[in-house]
Scaffold this motif. Structure first.
Motif, PDB file in Angstrom:
ATOM      1  N   SER A  47       6.888   5.280   2.456  1.00 50.61           N
ATOM      2  CA  SER A  47       6.124   6.429   1.969  1.00 50.61           C
ATOM      3  C   SER A  47       4.684   6.422   2.464  1.00 50.61           C
ATOM      4  CB  SER A  47       6.120   6.459   0.443  1.00 50.61           C
ATOM      5  OG  SER A  47       7.428   6.611  -0.045  1.00 50.61           O
ATOM      6  N   TYR A  48       4.153   5.245   2.711  1.00 51.42           N
ATOM      7  CA  TYR A  48       2.765   5.130   3.173  1.00 51.42           C
ATOM      8  C   TYR A  48       2.757   4.751   4.647  1.00 51.42           C
ATOM      9  CZ  TYR A  48       0.978   5.391  -1.587  1.00 51.42           C
ATOM     10  OH  TYR A  48       0.657   5.813  -2.841  1.00 51.42           O
ATOM     11  N   SER A  49       1.655   5.005   5.281  1.00 46.64           N
ATOM     12  CA  SER A  49       1.495   4.664   6.684  1.00 46.64           C
ATOM     13  C   SER A  49       0.358   3.652   6.809  1.00 46.64           C
ATOM     14  CB  SER A  49       1.175   5.918   7.496  1.00 46.64           C
ATOM     15  OG  SER A  49       0.958   5.587   8.834  1.00 46.64           O
ATOM     16  N   PHE A  50       0.701   2.455   7.242  1.00 47.99           N
ATOM     17  CA  PHE A  50      -0.288   1.400   7.432  1.00 47.99           C
ATOM     18  C   PHE A  50      -0.370   1.072   8.911  1.00 47.99           C
ATOM     19  CE2 PHE A  50       1.534   0.625   3.174  1.00 47.99           C
ATOM     20  CZ  PHE A  50       0.389   0.776   2.416  1.00 47.99           C
ATOM     21  N   ASP A  51      -1.581   0.910   9.389  1.00 50.88           N
ATOM     22  CA  ASP A  51      -1.802   0.615  10.799  1.00 50.88           C
ATOM     23  C   ASP A  51      -2.428  -0.765  10.908  1.00 50.88           C
ATOM     24  OD1 ASP A  51      -2.117   0.763  13.526  1.00 50.88           O
ATOM     25  OD2 ASP A  51      -3.734   2.235  13.467  1.00 50.88           O
ATOM     26  N   ASP A  52      -1.918  -1.579  11.814  1.00 56.91           N
ATOM     27  CA  ASP A  52      -2.457  -2.933  11.959  1.00 56.91           C
ATOM     28  C   ASP A  52      -3.835  -2.952  12.606  1.00 56.91           C
ATOM     29  OD1 ASP A  52      -1.450  -2.154  14.393  1.00 56.91           O
ATOM     30  OD2 ASP A  52      -0.652  -4.142  14.910  1.00 56.91           O
ATOM     31  N   LYS A  53      -4.235  -1.842  13.206  1.00 60.04           N
ATOM     32  CA  LYS A  53      -5.559  -1.770  13.825  1.00 60.04           C
ATOM     33  C   LYS A  53      -6.653  -1.372  12.832  1.00 60.04           C
ATOM     34  CE  LYS A  53      -3.737  -0.726  18.391  1.00 60.04           C
ATOM     35  NZ  LYS A  53      -2.453  -1.308  18.129  1.00 60.04           N
ATOM     36  N   CYS A  54      -6.269  -0.750  11.731  1.00 65.22           N
ATOM     37  CA  CYS A  54      -7.231  -0.352  10.699  1.00 65.22           C
ATOM     38  C   CYS A  54      -7.306  -1.442   9.636  1.00 65.22           C
ATOM     39  CB  CYS A  54      -6.816   0.961  10.042  1.00 65.22           C
ATOM     40  SG  CYS A  54      -6.829   2.352  11.164  1.00 65.22           S
ATOM     41  N   SER A  55      -8.511  -1.699   9.176  1.00 64.30           N
ATOM     42  CA  SER A  55      -8.667  -2.744   8.156  1.00 64.30           C
ATOM     43  C   SER A  55      -8.153  -2.233   6.811  1.00 64.30           C
ATOM     44  CB  SER A  55     -10.134  -3.162   8.046  1.00 64.30           C
ATOM     45  OG  SER A  55     -10.913  -2.090   7.584  1.00 64.30           O
ATOM     46  N   LEU A  56      -7.500  -3.108   6.109  1.00 64.23           N
ATOM     47  CA  LEU A  56      -6.962  -2.798   4.795  1.00 64.23           C
ATOM     48  C   LEU A  56      -7.206  -3.999   3.904  1.00 64.23           C
ATOM     49  CD1 LEU A  56      -5.193  -0.887   2.967  1.00 64.23           C
ATOM     50  CD2 LEU A  56      -3.232  -2.203   3.773  1.00 64.23           C
ATOM     51  N   PHE A  57      -7.809  -3.758   2.754  1.00 60.09           N
ATOM     52  CA  PHE A  57      -8.044  -4.826   1.799  1.00 60.09           C
ATOM     53  C   PHE A  57      -6.856  -4.933   0.848  1.00 60.09           C
ATOM     54  CE2 PHE A  57     -12.375  -3.376   2.900  1.00 60.09           C
ATOM     55  CZ  PHE A  57     -12.864  -4.569   3.407  1.00 60.09           C
ATOM     56  N   PHE A  58      -6.649  -6.132   0.335  1.00 61.23           N
ATOM     57  CA  PHE A  58      -5.539  -6.341  -0.582  1.00 61.23           C
ATOM     58  C   PHE A  58      -5.708  -5.503  -1.844  1.00 61.23           C
ATOM     59  CE2 PHE A  58      -3.579  -8.489  -4.200  1.00 61.23           C
ATOM     60  CZ  PHE A  58      -2.258  -8.409  -3.799  1.00 61.23           C
ATOM     61  N   ASP A  59      -6.917  -5.326  -2.304  1.00 62.68           N
ATOM     62  CA  ASP A  59      -7.159  -4.508  -3.504  1.00 62.68           C
ATOM     63  C   ASP A  59      -6.662  -3.076  -3.301  1.00 62.68           C
ATOM     64  OD1 ASP A  59      -8.314  -6.649  -4.781  1.00 62.68           O
ATOM     65  OD2 ASP A  59     -10.371  -6.049  -4.314  1.00 62.68           O
ATOM     66  N   ASP A  60      -6.897  -2.529  -2.123  1.00 63.95           N
ATOM     67  CA  ASP A  60      -6.405  -1.179  -1.825  1.00 63.95           C
ATOM     68  C   ASP A  60      -4.886  -1.156  -1.773  1.00 63.95           C
ATOM     69  OD1 ASP A  60      -9.037  -0.247  -1.626  1.00 63.95           O
ATOM     70  OD2 ASP A  60      -9.124  -0.711   0.519  1.00 63.95           O
ATOM     71  N   PHE A  61      -4.305  -2.131  -1.091  1.00 64.22           N
ATOM     72  CA  PHE A  61      -2.851  -2.207  -0.994  1.00 64.22           C
ATOM     73  C   PHE A  61      -2.228  -2.327  -2.384  1.00 64.22           C
ATOM     74  CE2 PHE A  61       1.118  -4.516  -0.842  1.00 64.22           C
ATOM     75  CZ  PHE A  61       1.816  -3.837   0.135  1.00 64.22           C
ATOM     76  N   SER A  62      -2.771  -3.197  -3.214  1.00 64.09           N
ATOM     77  CA  SER A  62      -2.199  -3.396  -4.551  1.00 64.09           C
ATOM     78  C   SER A  62      -2.375  -2.148  -5.416  1.00 64.09           C
ATOM     79  CB  SER A  62      -2.805  -4.622  -5.232  1.00 64.09           C
ATOM     80  OG  SER A  62      -4.177  -4.454  -5.463  1.00 64.09           O
TER      81      SER A  62
END
Length: 90
Positions: A47-62
């Protein structure tokens, strides 16, 4: 849910890089401990689109996962607890 099932869900959807990045946080926080089906994690990742080139914090993911899981559980319980009304009463 056990660690192998969680890793398989990430691998199946092509987001193994997220599992590698956050596997320690998954273990420490127990974010997937209450998830009873691997399909929930797969549906979330699809359902979501995550890109390995964009930074993502665990807090956002959770936050994203907890919102998704909450809405899934709420929908599941709302259909389970839906009252059956008699058409003659109304």
């Amino acid at each position: 849910m056990d660690e192998i099932s969680v890793k398989n869900a990430f691998e199946e959807t092509g987001y193994l890089f997220l599992y590698d990045k956050f596997s320690y946080q998954f273990y420490v926080t127990g974010i997937f401990d209450l998830v009873d089906q691997q399909a929930i994690i797969v549906d979330f990742l699809n359902s979501y689109s995550f890109d390995d080139k964009c930074s993502l914090f665990f807090d956002d993911f959770s936050f994203f996962f907890n919102c998704f899981h909450y809405s899934y559980q709420k929908q599941k319980w709302s259909t389970f607890l839906k009252p059956e009304y008699d058409e003659h009463i109304c």
